[in-house]
Design a protein around this motif. Structure first.
Motif, PDB file in Angstrom:
ATOM      1  N   HIS A  99     -18.732 -20.839 -14.464  1.00  0.00           N
ATOM      2  CA  HIS A  99     -18.334 -20.680 -15.864  1.00  0.00           C
ATOM      3  C   HIS A  99     -17.070 -19.837 -16.006  1.00  0.00           C
ATOM      4  O   HIS A  99     -16.215 -20.116 -16.852  1.00  0.00           O
ATOM      5  N   SER A 131     -27.343 -24.300 -17.103  1.00  0.00           N
ATOM      6  CA  SER A 131     -26.886 -22.916 -17.250  1.00  0.00           C
ATOM      7  C   SER A 131     -25.369 -22.788 -17.182  1.00  0.00           C
ATOM      8  O   SER A 131     -24.786 -21.977 -17.899  1.00  0.00           O
ATOM      9  N   GLU A 134     -23.952 -24.016 -20.534  1.00  0.00           N
ATOM     10  CA  GLU A 134     -24.248 -23.016 -21.566  1.00  0.00           C
ATOM     11  C   GLU A 134     -23.317 -21.809 -21.444  1.00  0.00           C
ATOM     12  O   GLU A 134     -22.786 -21.310 -22.437  1.00  0.00           O
ATOM     13  N   ARG A 135     -23.078 -21.357 -20.233  1.00  0.00           N
ATOM     14  CA  ARG A 135     -22.208 -20.198 -20.026  1.00  0.00           C
ATOM     15  C   ARG A 135     -20.750 -20.519 -20.341  1.00  0.00           C
ATOM     16  O   ARG A 135     -20.017 -19.654 -20.829  1.00  0.00           O
ATOM     17  N   LEU A 137     -19.731 -22.580 -22.634  1.00  0.00           N
ATOM     18  CA  LEU A 137     -19.643 -22.557 -24.093  1.00  0.00           C
ATOM     19  C   LEU A 137     -19.473 -21.139 -24.617  1.00  0.00           C
ATOM     20  O   LEU A 137     -18.803 -20.923 -25.632  1.00  0.00           O
ATOM     21  N   ARG A 138     -20.037 -20.177 -23.920  1.00  0.00           N
ATOM     22  CA  ARG A 138     -19.947 -18.771 -24.351  1.00  0.00           C
ATOM     23  C   ARG A 138     -18.721 -18.048 -23.796  1.00  0.00           C
ATOM     24  O   ARG A 138     -18.397 -16.961 -24.246  1.00  0.00           O
ATOM     25  N   SER A 139     -18.062 -18.660 -22.793  1.00  0.00           N
ATOM     26  CA  SER A 139     -16.994 -17.965 -22.067  1.00  0.00           C
ATOM     27  C   SER A 139     -15.591 -18.380 -22.446  1.00  0.00           C
ATOM     28  O   SER A 139     -14.624 -17.793 -21.965  1.00  0.00           O
ATOM     29  N   HIS A 141     -12.680 -20.136 -25.462  1.00  0.00           N
ATOM     30  CA  HIS A 141     -12.337 -20.506 -26.837  1.00  0.00           C
ATOM     31  C   HIS A 141     -11.812 -21.937 -26.886  1.00  0.00           C
ATOM     32  O   HIS A 141     -11.511 -22.443 -27.957  1.00  0.00           O
TER      33      HIS A 141
END
Length: 153
Positions: A99, A131, A134-135, A137-139, A141
């Protein structure tokens, strides 16, 4: 709208489906495709020495035949698919936490869109996403298009 599209790939069926989707979008927008294979150093670190892990983090898979072959096959699929549609593709191999590598690559190369599978080769699925996805998407912009694939029964 999209000039550079990143496709992280591990060569799995869902990743190949994401490649097909990315190539379709790239063809519509005349975008460049970036194929990224990442060796997860957290997953391989226990069986390797520090020097080998450092080489993997630099994307140097020399002497690691199976890893190099997996990387070349995964990114090669992207290049072949892109070229079949008259598009250019850039292949990159790296090591690290997937990620983070994806997020940094997207930022460093001015990526406009990341297209990736909902889960990878491990086959382990969370309720909705793998996982790594998902990571990512959070890491980042950078917009992420998550592609799902289910085998026909």
């Amino acid at each position: 709208m999209y000039e550079r599209i990143l496709v992280p790939t591990d060569g799995s069926k869902v990743a190949q489906f994401a490649v097909d989707t990315a190539v379709d979008l790239a063809e519509k927008y005349d975008a460049e495709i970036h194929a990224l294979y990442i060796a997860d150093t957290d997953a391989v670190a226990y069986g390797l020495g520090t020097e080998q892990v450092d080489r993997i983090q630099q994307g140097d898979f020399a002497g690691m035949t199976e890893l190099r072959e997996d990387a070349e096959a995964a990114t090669g699929y992207v290049t072949e698919n892109a070229e079949a549609h008259g598009l250019s593709a850039i292949e990159h191999h790296a090591g690290g936490q997937p990620h983070r590598v994806i997020a940094h690559y997207a930022e460093d190369h001015d990526i406009d869109l990341i297209v990736m599978g909902s889960h990878g080769r491990s086959g382990v699925r969370r309720a909705l996403l793998g996982s790594v996805t998902e990571r990512v998407l959070r890491s980042t912009h950078t917009p992420v298009l998550v592609v799902d694939y289910e085998e026909d029964d």
